[in-house]
Design an enzyme around this catalytic site. Structure first.
Site, short mmCIF file in Angstrom:
data_model
loop_
_atom_site.label_atom_id
_atom_site.label_comp_id
_atom_site.label_asym_id
_atom_site.label_seq_id
_atom_site.Cartn_x
_atom_site.Cartn_y
_atom_site.Cartn_z
N CYS A 91 -15.06 0.68 88.09
CA CYS A 91 -16.24 -0.12 87.78
C CYS A 91 -16.93 -0.56 89.07
O CYS A 91 -16.40 -0.35 90.16
CB CYS A 91 -15.88 -1.32 86.91
SG CYS A 91 -15.18 -2.73 87.79
N ASP A 148 -10.48 -23.20 58.80
CA ASP A 148 -9.19 -22.73 58.30
C ASP A 148 -8.05 -23.41 59.03
O ASP A 148 -8.26 -24.03 60.08
CB ASP A 148 -9.10 -21.21 58.53
CG ASP A 148 -9.29 -20.83 59.98
OD1 ASP A 148 -10.34 -21.20 60.55
OD2 ASP A 148 -8.40 -20.20 60.58
N ASP A 191 -17.10 -20.21 66.23
CA ASP A 191 -15.83 -20.60 65.62
C ASP A 191 -15.93 -22.09 65.29
O ASP A 191 -16.82 -22.80 65.77
CB ASP A 191 -14.66 -20.28 66.56
CG ASP A 191 -13.32 -20.21 65.81
OD1 ASP A 191 -13.28 -20.54 64.61
OD2 ASP A 191 -12.30 -19.83 66.44
N1 GUN Z 1 -9.04 -18.38 67.14
C1 GUN Z 1 -7.83 -17.77 67.31
N2 GUN Z 1 -7.11 -17.82 66.17
C2 GUN Z 1 -7.85 -18.47 65.27
C3 GUN Z 1 -7.63 -18.80 63.88
O1 GUN Z 1 -6.59 -18.53 63.27
N3 GUN Z 1 -8.66 -19.45 63.24
C4 GUN Z 1 -9.84 -19.76 63.88
N4 GUN Z 1 -10.81 -20.37 63.20
N5 GUN Z 1 -10.05 -19.45 65.18
C5 GUN Z 1 -9.07 -18.82 65.85
ZN ZN Z 2 -12.88 -2.48 87.79
#
Ligand code: GUN
Ligand code: ZN
Length: 653
Positions: A271, A119, A84
């Site tokens: 689990c 974004d 990300d």
């Molecule tokens: N992680 C959770 N929501 C978002 C989002 O809207 N954009 C990005 N880039 N990462 C996220």
């Molecule tokens: Zn468990």
């Protein structure tokens, strides 16, 4: 880089190819905190993970290591890695010190498999002005990120806050650009506040405008309670920080919700953690050790749920699973009910036949695609002047019609008598009205519902009867139906000398029309037809014209599989583009040889084609080359450039 393997509703199983290997979807990507990770997620079943490029970038040590040896080495994971961009940090802290170009180039540098542009996560319920302003920037950055991309696969996040039209617009715009995957962003606040109904609106508005051929990632969705519903809406990827964040607070995930360790007398699953420890054991442990074990349980239940979902898609029982899961919380049930408002979208993607029977699990089942689709098809059946409604006994209905039909109530009147111009239908839940000729066709025979009928289903049937009565001069309704569904009819008539009979020709023509569209029955089976039944079951099996096989009625769903002669008949007696898939000149010889058709060779096709439908394969001059079973619907066939579209049954026409 993405292919669909199996479909159910908007959900799909698929495979996603990356430089570090293949991922089977739907998939859960555990969030790996670079530098802090203590759990080996691969051992617990992770095929792909997600980490944060911005966090790596911000820390000099991590940045140097990642720049030198790559992100896989840094987080000690040799499979596919998604990163990300820091957008979430941007939304949390209002400011970050990296720009779009830098973050893309950095993700290239550290060798991520799938990178993300910067974004703007516009939260839910902001003003439209703000949502539009931020969306414009998100779209500009997305476009720009394509210029900086060299090697990596690229995510582009759908934003637009809680304005469905903005989400759709964003999806349309991103869909035109050359991205590989589409996260749906800024939905964490919706999930945290249990606004699942609004989540449904946002996800459907996005998914219904995204290209079918790209995986969709519900960003920040890590609670297994929501996975089945999200998959049924077309999401392919999830990421879980929840497993570790919840563990931090001594909370255990489950598909039924969340358990606090302090309240647990029993461990919630089977689990290895739950089998090995008691809640008491965990409470007595040191925080760090306990956290690690709870995180492992959390991942175990999350992966187990993903496996269950994949299996359900293969079986065609995804919606039964969704109906179970959505009973875990009233807000989820509300969301599932909201999904019932998108039947027109779902209907296009849901396969026409499935391995599993349809189970009615409550009034919400009345809003499932199968019911909606049947009622749409029922509307298209040519009307006779008289209708006879029979109660359901056992399936298949035509086998169990009693000799004595009892009394009837009458609406309207006609001078026709006996079986003259008479349509017979059975009244049943959940499909409402089932023409007797279609009583073995999927899902009209392959369904179960409780014999004690709930009030919603009763009302549903009443409404349907009220509507259908308008289409006929005379309707006879069995007195048993009048009682079961509280129709309140008054005009009682003594039993007529009705003899319900169903001849084979009428039946096979009705099934063909239901399957291929009006007129297909006449196209296939007009003339001197011979019907051969199965010696074992007595069911219709093969249909011949003289000694030529035209079609075989499949035992499992009573749909027809064509023979060469059947395909020729359907082709020569129906108009282009009906039931047709048009392939390009290059693939013509392959089709002729009976090889399966890849999506990239299809240049046009009938917009009504759904997955699991029998189709004709033609060239641009509408010459019949082959016939087979469509694995995808129209939109998917046209959008995909990899993978099979049609499983050819026979070529060499
Ligand atoms: N992680 C959770 N929501 C978002 C989002 O809207 N954009 C990005 N880039 N990462 C996220
Ligand atoms: Zn468990």
């Amino acid at each position: 880089m993405f292919q669909i393997k199996n479909k159910d509703n908007l959900g799909r199983t698929g495979i996603l190819k990356t430089k570090h290997g293949i991922v089977k979807t739907p998939a859960l990507m555990p969030v790996i905190h670079p530098g802090k990770q203590s759990i080996n997620v691969k051992d617990l079943g992770a095929e792909i993970v997600i980490t944060n490029a911005y966090i790596i970038y911000k820390n000099q040590d991590l940045r140097e290591k990642a720049s030198e040896n790559g992100v896989h080495d840094l987080i000690n994971f040799d499979g596919p890695v998604m990163t990300d961009s820091g957008s979430f940090q941007l939304s949390e802290y209002g400011d970050i010190d990296i720009n779009n170009q830098e973050v893309i180039e950095f993700q290239e540098l550290i060798g991520t498999d799938i990178g993300t542009s910067l974004d703007i996560p516009t939260p839910p319920y902001v003003t439209r002005t703000k949502a539009e302003r931020e969306l414009k920037i998100t779209l500009e950055r997305a476009k720009e990120s394509l210029e900086y991309r060299k090697e990596i696969l690229l995510n582009s996040v759908v934003q637009g806050s809680t304005f469905p039209d903005l989400r759709s617009h964003c999806a349309d715009e991103l869909g035109k650009m050359d991205f590989d995957l589409h996260p749906i962003g800024a939905v964490v606040p919706l999930m945290e506040s249990y606004r699942y109904k609004d989540l449904v609106d946002v996800v459907i508005a996005s998914v219904s405008h995204l290209p079918e051929s790209r995986p969709r990632h519900l960003m920040g969705a890590g609670h297994p309670m929501i996975f089945a519903l999200a998959v049924a809406m077309g999401c392919d990827l999830f990421d879980s920080a929840a497993y570790i964040l919840y563990a931090e607070d001594d909370r255990l995930l489950s598909t039924r919700g969340t358990y606090k360790l302090e309240n647990l007398q029993e461990m919630p699953c089977s689990c290895q953690i739950c089998s090995q420890y008691t809640p008491q054991d965990l409470r007595q442990m040191k925080k760090e050790e306990r956290k690690k074990l709870i995180a492992q349980h959390n991942l175990n239940v999350s992966f187990a749920e993903i496996r269950l979902i994949k299996q359900a898609i293969v079986e065609g029982s995804l919606m039964e699973l969704v109906e179970q899961r959505c009973r875990a919380h009233p807000r989820l049930l509300e969301a599932y009910r909201q999904l019932g408002n998108y039947l027109d979208v779902m209907e296009r993607y849901d396969p026409i036949s499935k391995k599993s029977a349809f189970f009615y699990t409550g009034p919400e089942s009345l809003k499932r695609v199968e019911v909606y689709r049947h009622l749409e098809k029922l509307n298209q059946i040519p009307k006779k002047s008289r209708l006879l409604l029979l109660p359901s006994f056992r399936k298949p209905y035509h086998k169990y019609i009693p000799e004595n039909l009892g009394g009837f109530y009458k609406i309207g009147s006609s001078n026709k008598k006996g079986n003259e111009d008479l349509q017979v239908m059975v009244v049943d839940v959940p499909f409402g009205l089932i023409p007797l000729e279609l009583d073995e066709v999927y899902p009209l025979a392959q369904n179960e519902s409780p014999n004690i009928i709930d009030e919603d289903a009763r009302q549903f049937v009443r409404d349907l009867i009220e509507e259908v009565v308008e289409d006929y001069e005379e309707v006879l309704i069995s007195s048993q139906i009048n009682e079961t569904f509280d129709l309140g009819l008054l005009d009682y008539v003594e039993p007529d000398s009705l003899k319900i009979k169903m001849d084979d020709q009428t039946k096979i023509m009705a099934v063909a029309d239901y399957q291929f569209g009006e007129g297909a029955g006449a196209a296939l089976f007009e003339g001197n037809i011979k019907v051969e039944r199965s010696r074992k079951t007595g069911k219709i099996r093969h249909i011949y014209y003289d000694n030529d096989l035209i079609a075989t009625m499949r035992a499992s769903d009573s749909y027809f599989v064509l023979s060469k002669e059947g395909a020729r008949r359907l082709h020569s007696r129906t108009e282009y583009p009906r039931n047709r898939v048009v392939v390009n000149a290059d693939s013509e010889p392959y089709a002729q040889e009976g090889k399966s058709i890849f999506a990239k060779f299809v240049i046009e096709c009938d917009k009504n084609i759904r997955a699991n439908e029998e189709v004709l394969i033609v060239n641009e001059k509408d010459e019949l080359l082959a016939f087979g079973k469509s694995l995808l619907n129209y939109e998917e066939i046209m959008d995909f450039n990899v993978g099979q579209a049609i499983k050819t049954r026979k070529g060499g026409m």
